[in-house]
Design a protein around this motif. Structure first.
Motif, PDB file in Angstrom:
ATOM      1  N   PHE A  20       0.856  -1.193   0.000  1.00 41.35           N
ATOM      2  CA  PHE A  20       0.000   0.000   0.000  1.00 41.35           C
ATOM      3  C   PHE A  20       0.890   1.241   0.000  1.00 41.35           C
ATOM      4  CE2 PHE A  20      -3.620  -2.242   2.583  1.00 41.35           C
ATOM      5  CZ  PHE A  20      -3.929  -3.002   1.477  1.00 41.35           C
ATOM      6  N   TYR A  25      -2.904   2.091  -2.265  1.00 38.59           N
ATOM      7  CA  TYR A  25      -3.891   1.079  -1.884  1.00 38.59           C
ATOM      8  C   TYR A  25      -4.650   0.531  -3.086  1.00 38.59           C
ATOM      9  CZ  TYR A  25      -8.225  -0.780  -0.003  1.00 38.59           C
ATOM     10  OH  TYR A  25      -9.299  -1.570   0.265  1.00 38.59           O
ATOM     11  N   ARG A  52      -8.994  -4.668   2.289  1.00 38.01           N
ATOM     12  CA  ARG A  52      -9.231  -3.567   3.215  1.00 38.01           C
ATOM     13  C   ARG A  52      -9.196  -4.030   4.665  1.00 38.01           C
ATOM     14  NH1 ARG A  52     -13.849   0.781   3.140  1.00 38.01           N
ATOM     15  NH2 ARG A  52     -15.175  -1.029   3.096  1.00 38.01           N
ATOM     16  N   LEU A  55      -6.034  -3.696   7.000  1.00 37.75           N
ATOM     17  CA  LEU A  55      -5.649  -2.478   7.702  1.00 37.75           C
ATOM     18  C   LEU A  55      -6.231  -2.417   9.107  1.00 37.75           C
ATOM     19  CD1 LEU A  55      -4.416   0.553   7.172  1.00 37.75           C
ATOM     20  CD2 LEU A  55      -3.932  -1.361   5.696  1.00 37.75           C
ATOM     21  N   VAL A 109      -3.055   5.247   4.880  1.00 40.17           N
ATOM     22  CA  VAL A 109      -4.392   5.755   5.219  1.00 40.17           C
ATOM     23  C   VAL A 109      -4.561   7.177   4.685  1.00 40.17           C
ATOM     24  CG1 VAL A 109      -5.899   6.451   7.131  1.00 40.17           C
ATOM     25  CG2 VAL A 109      -4.750   4.239   7.210  1.00 40.17           C
ATOM     26  N   SER A 112      -5.684   7.359   1.001  1.00 40.14           N
ATOM     27  CA  SER A 112      -6.873   6.680   0.486  1.00 40.14           C
ATOM     28  C   SER A 112      -8.122   7.005   1.308  1.00 40.14           C
ATOM     29  CB  SER A 112      -6.637   5.166   0.481  1.00 40.14           C
ATOM     30  OG  SER A 112      -7.864   4.460   0.509  1.00 40.14           O
ATOM     31  N   GLU A 114     -10.941   5.580   1.076  1.00 41.41           N
ATOM     32  CA  GLU A 114     -11.555   4.318   1.490  1.00 41.41           C
ATOM     33  C   GLU A 114     -10.949   3.839   2.806  1.00 41.41           C
ATOM     34  OE1 GLU A 114     -11.633   1.701  -1.931  1.00 41.41           O
ATOM     35  OE2 GLU A 114     -12.609   0.161  -0.687  1.00 41.41           O
ATOM     36  N   LEU A 115      -9.645   3.941   2.919  1.00 38.03           N
ATOM     37  CA  LEU A 115      -8.998   3.516   4.161  1.00 38.03           C
ATOM     38  C   LEU A 115      -9.289   4.482   5.304  1.00 38.03           C
ATOM     39  CD1 LEU A 115      -5.533   2.133   3.017  1.00 38.03           C
ATOM     40  CD2 LEU A 115      -7.595   0.881   3.643  1.00 38.03           C
ATOM     41  N   ARG A 118     -12.604   3.413   6.654  1.00 43.01           N
ATOM     42  CA  ARG A 118     -12.509   2.181   7.446  1.00 43.01           C
ATOM     43  C   ARG A 118     -11.820   2.465   8.781  1.00 43.01           C
ATOM     44  NH1 ARG A 118     -13.489  -0.749  10.079  1.00 43.01           N
ATOM     45  NH2 ARG A 118     -13.646  -2.998  10.175  1.00 43.01           N
ATOM     46  N   ASP A 119     -10.817   3.328   8.734  1.00 42.40           N
ATOM     47  CA  ASP A 119     -10.073   3.687   9.934  1.00 42.40           C
ATOM     48  C   ASP A 119     -10.963   4.466  10.916  1.00 42.40           C
ATOM     49  OD1 ASP A 119      -7.432   3.684  11.202  1.00 42.40           O
ATOM     50  OD2 ASP A 119      -7.564   5.854  11.001  1.00 42.40           O
TER      51      ASP A 119
END
Lengths: 192, 192
Positions: A20, A25, A52, A55, A109, A112, A114-115, A118-119
């Motif tokens: 990543f 990513y 995903r 992470l 992170v 992205s 998206e990350l 999620r984070d």
């Protein structure tokens, strides 16, 4: 001398974070992660449902440890003293690999959305786990929520300082997390 | 009597929340949202990049209002007094439509991990906007962070109570948000 050989799960996490970091990513595939970790794709999918999830591999464990520490605190501990026990318990399980990966995870992170999403949801989950553990101790809901948010901030802040201070020293995460909680405590007292 | 006719953007938000609520987020298409709102698909895309963005349609505006209120607070206001000004400013812009949509948005988010993630990132954004505005006032970084997190909790808590109390009354969000902040303030004082 026997060389320390981490298990497939940990190798997958390290490989993914590296990829990543190197290629971004979006451009990283499950096949590449599996190859870098020297495992098959089916081994990957035995451990993770998709790239995903890598992470946030530790979210369930981390939630459990924070909650266990809070539950195990002395019955007369204040909410924040119980949170400190949660941070102690969780910190002890964070080894050198967690520390080494810190800055690469941060960079991945940051690059992205998206990350980041999620984070952010991971943070919500960790705070909820702490708030639930505090409520079980009889802490009123709103106080539990605030104490849990302070615990989450302390964990993140402590982790960031620990990662940044990475050098020759063998100090674990614990003193960093507890120092961050102490600082947050006095900041909070002085707020209104 | 002229009937109030909201603009395309607001109609799209209402239509999307209703469809997410009725059929689930995954099963709802942009075409269906546009049709329900009586606009074309290209109108949809002039307002939003995808269906997920609908759920956080107000994030940029809300961030701006919270920050503006904080900046406009009296120079000698404490961090939490400045946060209260932010809540006041933002609350005044939340009308009956925001209140009506509240429970449906909550149900739609609860049913979709994807929306939970987006919603969690929205919270991160709102807290960051408040923390930045406080830092600009000279509040030290950590205190700004804690005050912003309390402000975020107050806003969410106040919004939830406001939506729940929806009845014949014409009371806006403001008293609910300020009451939540007051409650958080005393809870926080009693914490350690």
């Amino acid at each position: 001398m026997v060389r320390w050989e981490p298990g497939a799960r940990e190798r997958l996490v390290v490989a993914a974070v590296d990829l990543f970091f190197e290629h971004g990513y979006d451009a990283t595939t499950v096949a590449q992660i599996a190859e870098r970790a020297s495992v098959t794709k089916s081994t990957f999918f035995r451990h993770f449902s998709d790239k995903r999830e890598l992470l946030v591999a530790g979210q369930a464990t981390l939630s459990r440890l924070l909650a266990e520490g809070i539950s195990a605190a002395s019955p007369d501990a204040t909410p924040l003293a119980a949170v400190a026990e949660g941070l102690r318990r969780a910190s002890r399980e964070m080894g050198p690999v967690s520390r080494k990966l810190g800055s690469r995870i941060k960079a991945a992170v940051a690059a992205s959305t998206e990350l980041q999403e999620r984070d952010a949801l991971k943070s919500v989950g960790l705070a909820a786990a702490m708030a639930d553990a505090l409520a079980t101790r009889g802490v009123p809901a709103l106080a539990a929520r605030v104490a849990a948010e302070l615990g989450l901030l302390a964990f993140k802040q402590g982790y960031a300082s620990w990662v940044e201070a990475d050098g020759a020293d063998d100090i674990g995460l614990e003193p960093y997390a507890l120092a961050a909680l102490d600082e947050l405590r006095s900041v909070t007292r002085a707020l209104s």
